[in-house]
Design a protein around this motif. Sequence first.
Motif, PDB file in Angstrom:
ATOM      1  N   PRO A 269     -51.665 -64.702 122.242  1.00 41.39           N
ATOM      2  CA  PRO A 269     -51.539 -64.609 123.693  1.00 41.39           C
ATOM      3  C   PRO A 269     -52.649 -63.766 124.327  1.00 41.39           C
ATOM      4  N   ALA A 270     -53.095 -64.214 125.481  1.00 39.41           N
ATOM      5  CA  ALA A 270     -54.100 -63.487 126.246  1.00 39.41           C
ATOM      6  C   ALA A 270     -53.428 -62.335 126.990  1.00 39.41           C
ATOM      7  N   ALA A 271     -54.205 -61.302 127.269  1.00 42.48           N
ATOM      8  CA  ALA A 271     -53.738 -60.242 128.154  1.00 42.48           C
ATOM      9  C   ALA A 271     -53.841 -60.804 129.573  1.00 42.48           C
ATOM     10  N   VAL A 272     -52.752 -60.758 130.325  1.00 41.48           N
ATOM     11  CA  VAL A 272     -52.704 -61.381 131.642  1.00 41.48           C
ATOM     12  C   VAL A 272     -52.536 -60.313 132.718  1.00 41.48           C
ATOM     13  N   THR A 273     -53.361 -60.419 133.758  1.00 45.53           N
ATOM     14  CA  THR A 273     -53.243 -59.553 134.927  1.00 45.53           C
ATOM     15  C   THR A 273     -53.123 -60.426 136.161  1.00 45.53           C
ATOM     16  N   VAL A 274     -52.112 -60.138 136.965  1.00 46.10           N
ATOM     17  CA  VAL A 274     -51.910 -60.830 138.232  1.00 46.10           C
ATOM     18  C   VAL A 274     -52.438 -59.909 139.327  1.00 46.10           C
ATOM     19  N   ARG A 275     -53.364 -60.419 140.110  1.00 47.40           N
ATOM     20  CA  ARG A 275     -53.962 -59.616 141.188  1.00 47.40           C
ATOM     21  C   ARG A 275     -53.577 -60.153 142.553  1.00 47.40           C
ATOM     22  N   GLY A 276     -53.219 -59.235 143.438  1.00 44.20           N
ATOM     23  CA  GLY A 276     -53.061 -59.566 144.845  1.00 44.20           C
ATOM     24  C   GLY A 276     -51.871 -60.422 145.218  1.00 44.20           C
ATOM     25  N   ALA A 277     -50.859 -60.496 144.382  1.00 42.58           N
ATOM     26  CA  ALA A 277     -49.702 -61.345 144.705  1.00 42.58           C
ATOM     27  C   ALA A 277     -48.933 -60.775 145.890  1.00 42.58           C
ATOM     28  N   ARG A 278     -48.662 -61.628 146.857  1.00 44.77           N
ATOM     29  CA  ARG A 278     -47.840 -61.236 148.004  1.00 44.77           C
ATOM     30  C   ARG A 278     -46.421 -60.954 147.526  1.00 44.77           C
ATOM     31  N   PRO A 279     -45.632 -60.216 148.279  1.00 44.60           N
ATOM     32  CA  PRO A 279     -44.269 -59.876 147.847  1.00 44.60           C
ATOM     33  C   PRO A 279     -43.420 -61.089 147.434  1.00 44.60           C
TER      34      PRO A 279
ATOM     35  N   VAL B 155     -44.429 -64.048 146.369  1.00 42.21           N
ATOM     36  CA  VAL B 155     -45.002 -64.610 145.141  1.00 42.21           C
ATOM     37  C   VAL B 155     -44.655 -63.714 143.959  1.00 42.21           C
ATOM     38  N   HIS B 156     -44.824 -62.415 144.143  1.00 43.64           N
ATOM     39  CA  HIS B 156     -44.494 -61.450 143.085  1.00 43.64           C
ATOM     40  C   HIS B 156     -43.023 -61.590 142.685  1.00 43.64           C
ATOM     41  N   ARG B 157     -42.164 -61.719 143.664  1.00 46.20           N
ATOM     42  CA  ARG B 157     -40.725 -61.852 143.405  1.00 46.20           C
ATOM     43  C   ARG B 157     -40.436 -63.106 142.566  1.00 46.20           C
ATOM     44  N   THR B 158     -41.057 -64.235 142.905  1.00 51.30           N
ATOM     45  CA  THR B 158     -40.840 -65.474 142.150  1.00 51.30           C
ATOM     46  C   THR B 158     -41.357 -65.327 140.722  1.00 51.30           C
ATOM     47  N   LEU B 159     -42.527 -64.735 140.556  1.00 46.63           N
ATOM     48  CA  LEU B 159     -43.070 -64.522 139.212  1.00 46.63           C
ATOM     49  C   LEU B 159     -42.163 -63.608 138.398  1.00 46.63           C
ATOM     50  N   ARG B 160     -41.627 -62.599 139.039  1.00 49.08           N
ATOM     51  CA  ARG B 160     -40.699 -61.683 138.359  1.00 49.08           C
ATOM     52  C   ARG B 160     -39.417 -62.413 137.965  1.00 49.08           C
ATOM     53  N   HIS B 161     -38.901 -63.265 138.843  1.00 52.24           N
ATOM     54  CA  HIS B 161     -37.686 -64.036 138.533  1.00 52.24           C
ATOM     55  C   HIS B 161     -37.911 -64.945 137.333  1.00 52.24           C
ATOM     56  N   ALA B 162     -39.123 -65.455 137.180  1.00 49.49           N
ATOM     57  CA  ALA B 162     -39.445 -66.323 136.041  1.00 49.49           C
ATOM     58  C   ALA B 162     -39.643 -65.518 134.760  1.00 49.49           C
ATOM     59  N   GLY B 163     -39.854 -64.206 134.894  1.00 47.36           N
ATOM     60  CA  GLY B 163     -40.053 -63.356 133.712  1.00 47.36           C
ATOM     61  C   GLY B 163     -41.504 -63.056 133.402  1.00 47.36           C
ATOM     62  N   LEU B 164     -42.415 -63.446 134.283  1.00 44.76           N
ATOM     63  CA  LEU B 164     -43.834 -63.210 134.015  1.00 44.76           C
ATOM     64  C   LEU B 164     -44.169 -61.724 133.967  1.00 44.76           C
ATOM     65  N   ASP B 165     -43.369 -60.909 134.633  1.00 46.85           N
ATOM     66  CA  ASP B 165     -43.625 -59.474 134.631  1.00 46.85           C
ATOM     67  C   ASP B 165     -43.434 -58.840 133.245  1.00 46.85           C
ATOM     68  N   THR B 166     -42.805 -59.555 132.326  1.00 46.90           N
ATOM     69  CA  THR B 166     -42.607 -59.025 130.969  1.00 46.90           C
ATOM     70  C   THR B 166     -43.852 -59.203 130.097  1.00 46.90           C
ATOM     71  N   VAL B 167     -44.770 -60.074 130.536  1.00 51.62           N
ATOM     72  CA  VAL B 167     -45.967 -60.352 129.727  1.00 51.62           C
ATOM     73  C   VAL B 167     -47.262 -60.151 130.503  1.00 51.62           C
ATOM     74  N   ALA B 168     -47.173 -59.762 131.770  1.00 47.49           N
ATOM     75  CA  ALA B 168     -48.363 -59.601 132.599  1.00 47.49           C
ATOM     76  C   ALA B 168     -48.323 -58.276 133.341  1.00 47.49           C
ATOM     77  N   ALA B 169     -49.492 -57.745 133.602  1.00 45.33           N
ATOM     78  CA  ALA B 169     -49.618 -56.559 134.449  1.00 45.33           C
ATOM     79  C   ALA B 169     -49.881 -57.035 135.870  1.00 45.33           C
ATOM     80  N   PHE B 170     -49.366 -56.306 136.830  1.00 43.75           N
ATOM     81  CA  PHE B 170     -49.559 -56.662 138.236  1.00 43.75           C
ATOM     82  C   PHE B 170     -50.393 -55.592 138.918  1.00 43.75           C
ATOM     83  N   GLU B 171     -51.408 -56.048 139.666  1.00 42.52           N
ATOM     84  CA  GLU B 171     -52.280 -55.161 140.440  1.00 42.52           C
ATOM     85  C   GLU B 171     -52.257 -55.583 141.897  1.00 42.52           C
ATOM     86  N   GLY B 172     -52.258 -54.595 142.764  1.00 52.13           N
ATOM     87  CA  GLY B 172     -52.385 -54.849 144.204  1.00 52.13           C
ATOM     88  C   GLY B 172     -51.332 -55.716 144.726  1.00 52.13           C
TER      89      GLY B 172
END
Length: 112
Positions: A83-93, A95-112
């Motif tokens: 697996p690649a190291a994943v960073t999500v940049r600039g997600a609006r609230p 979008v961030h909420r949907t990604l978190r609901h899918a579980g992406l926050d368990t494998v990705a870092a979030f910036e901004g």
Amino acid sequence: MTVDPHRPDLSPPVRIAQTDGRQAVLAFSGHLDAGALRLLEELLLDHRLRQPGTWILEMSDLEHIDLACAYALLRTVTRAPEPAAVTVRGARPAVHRTLRHAGLDTVAAFEG
């Protein structure tokens, strides 16, 4: 925004903005919904994304992502042999909420 084959002037909601073998930047814009799911899944299979150890998901221009597309991102990241190291940049609230609901926050870092 979904891609309409009858209106090629509309830009795709996701594209590979940069890749150098070590890092890949995927740029998202507009609306990424069920109509764009096939495009997203095909893009995530692109050979240029196989080698980079780091993925940057630039989402500052993305207004909406639905759960199906968020799950597609999660599946791709977690099913890779290395697996690649994943960073999500600039997600609006929202979008961030949907990604978190899918579980992406368990494998990705979030910036901004």
